[in-house]
Design an enzyme around this catalytic site. Structure first.
Site, PDB file in Angstrom:
ATOM      1  CE  LYS A 109      -0.221   5.772   4.823  1.00 44.62           C
ATOM      2  NZ  LYS A 109      -1.520   5.786   5.476  1.00 44.62           N
ATOM      3  CE  LYS A 150      -5.763   2.165  10.336  1.00 45.74           C
ATOM      4  NZ  LYS A 150      -5.737   3.555   9.815  1.00 45.74           N
ATOM      5  CE  LYS A 167      -2.273   2.088   4.005  1.00 43.12           C
ATOM      6  NZ  LYS A 167      -3.226   1.844   5.089  1.00 43.12           N
TER       7      LYS A 167
HETATM    8  O1  NPG Z   1       1.727  -1.003   8.992  1.00 41.30           O
HETATM    9  O2  NPG Z   1       0.921  -0.300  10.875  1.00 41.30           O
HETATM   10  C1  NPG Z   1       1.225  -0.125   9.695  1.00 41.30           C
HETATM   11  C2  NPG Z   1       0.969   1.226   9.082  1.00 41.30           C
HETATM   12  C3  NPG Z   1      -0.217   1.226   8.198  1.00 41.30           C
HETATM   13  O3  NPG Z   1      -0.417   3.134   6.820  1.00 41.30           O
HETATM   14  C4  NPG Z   1      -0.653   2.627   7.875  1.00 41.30           C
HETATM   15  N1  NPG Z   1      -1.279   3.256   8.852  1.00 41.30           N
HETATM   16  O4  NPG Z   1      -3.269   5.887   7.701  1.00 41.30           O
HETATM   17  O5  NPG Z   1      -3.732   3.822   8.061  1.00 41.30           O
HETATM   18  C5  NPG Z   1      -2.982   4.786   8.153  1.00 41.30           C
HETATM   19  C6  NPG Z   1      -1.613   4.633   8.775  1.00 41.30           C
HETATM   20  C7  NPG Z   1      -1.442   5.217  10.132  1.00 41.30           C
HETATM   21  C8  NPG Z   1      -0.310   4.934  10.851  1.00 41.30           C
HETATM   22  C9  NPG Z   1      -2.380   6.005  10.720  1.00 41.30           C
HETATM   23  C10 NPG Z   1      -0.115   5.445  12.131  1.00 41.30           C
HETATM   24  C11 NPG Z   1      -2.185   6.516  11.984  1.00 41.30           C
HETATM   25  C12 NPG Z   1      -1.052   6.221  12.704  1.00 41.30           C
END
Ligand code: NPG
Length: 375
Positions: free
Chosen positions: A168, A268, A166
């Site tokens: 960003k 989540k 994935k």
């Molecule tokens: O592998 O834990 C992981 C990260 C996945 O991209 C990820 N998380 O926007 O979903 C999101 C993001 C995130 C990370 C959001 C940390 C908030 C805190």
């Protein structure tokens, strides 16, 4: 889920740790170089249980952030937990419902009570939630990086065996990086994008251009409250629309499903108030025929183990953001950090509770504060 005998919650420890990330993680909502994490430890009946609060260190991604979660847990949630004499994780949400919001802080408390309760009963979390398998296919999330570095990083993760990647995206950083990844690494791997709500309906041309790139899905294209806009987008483009930040509770999920605002749902547990709520929302999506995957919030081994248990439920058919510990940490705080198997899966820990043990020596070395609260 069968009923558990419960525990006498005598003491709750609130502990803050600071853990540096292996590499900084950049999204349209901010950049994280380390995790300032609130941990909850429940002690009672000779057992202990751990929960991790996923709130980030600052409120740029969600209204909740670590110091705020710590304050609300100390001043409002723990007094209610003790006053209600809660003995079961299943009663935590009800005991705390007088406090509005703060799902991440509540989820961490519930997780710790659940872990302790399961350990007291000698039962594992995955089995308790209804897990259907002992390994789950996992993906990896890559933050915004300069193009060459992005391609090299994604190539490395594919070599490591991750089942999907994935990346960003945000306005001005979307079609080009994805085209480049497809051009250099081919279309034989699962690629999805996460916008963290950075776009609006006026960006349809960008989404139509992404349609040509065979993406698994686009995650949270618009801000979280824009359910109608997401429903419109879902009919306007071919790429499946996935909602993440929008899915804050069962009521919103019901509206999303009624509106057709999501082709795919990401869960989540922290965002929806806990693994028990996550499980109920999983069941709801399965009944509606909507596929799920399990999100990640850069958890330590404590939160990751609990996430693996939930992700083992049958409706989580797409690989989750649950990468191996070495993707995030030089040294995790559990004795057996999650490792990636050759087939792109991670083993779901077995054993009582979350199935992982905290490495107290490592934990002490990264602890920034500890408070004990007694009933
Ligand atoms: O592998 O834990 C992981 C990260 C996945 O991209 C990820 N998380 O926007 O979903 C999101 C993001 C995130 C990370 C959001 C940390 C908030 C805190």
């Amino acid at each position: 889920m069968t009923e558990l005998p419960g525990i006498d919650v005598e003491t709750v420890e609130l502990r803050r740790i600071e853990l540096p990330l292996v590499t900084p993680f950049r999204t349209s909502a901010g950049t994280w170089s380390e995790r300032d994490v609130l941990l909850v430890r429940v002690l009672g009946d000779g057992v202990e249980g751990w929960g991790e609060c996923v709130a980030p260190g600052d409120p740029s991604y969600s209204p909740e952030y670590t110091a705020g979660a710590h304050a609300v847990a100390r001043d409002h949630l723990l007094p209610r937990l003790f006053a209600a004499g809660v003995r079961h994780a299943a009663d935590v949400a009800g005991a705390l419902e007088g406090v509005r919001g703060h799902a991440m802080a509540k989820a961490a408390i519930e997780a710790a009570v659940l872990d302790a309760e399961l350990r007291a009963a000698g039962r594992g979390l995955a089995e308790h939630l209804g897990a259907a398998r002992d390994r789950v296919p996992v993906g990896v999330a890559v933050g915004m990086l300069p193009l060459d570095e992005l391609v090299a990083t994604v190539a490395r993760h594919l070599d490591e065996g991750y089942a999907r990647v994935k990346v960003k995206v945000g306005p001005g950083w979307d079609v080009e990086p994805c085209r480049r990844l497809r051009a250099e690494l081919g279309d034989g791997f699962g690629l999805q994008v996460d916008a963290n709500g950075a776009y609006g309906l006026g960006d349809l041309d960008t989404f139509r251009a992404l349609d040509d790139l065979g993406l698994l899905l686009i995650e949270q294209p618009f801000p979280e409250h824009r359910l109608l806009d997401h429903a419109e987008l879902a009919t306007a483009i071919d790429t499946p629309v996935c909602l993440d930040e929008s899915i804050v509770d069962q009521d919103v999920l019901d509206d999303v499903l009624r509106l057709g605002a999501a082709d795919v749902v990401a869960i989540k547990p922290g965002r929806v108030g806990g693994h028990l709520a996550g499980r109920r929302m999983h069941d709801r999506c399965v009944a509606a025929g909507v596929p799920l995957w399990h999100g990640g919030m850069l958890e330590t081994g404590i939160g990751r183990a609990a996430n693996l248990a939930l992700a083992a439920l049958p409706g989580f058919t797409l690989p989750g953001d649950i990468s191996a510990a070495d993707r995030y940490w030089r040294q995790d705080i559990v004795t057996e950090p999650a490792v990636l198997e050759a087939d792109g899966t991670i083993r779901v820990p077995s054993g009582p509770g979350t199935g992982v043990e905290v490495d107290l020596a490592v934990l002490e070395s990264v602890t920034t504060s500890v408070e004990l609260h007694r009933r």
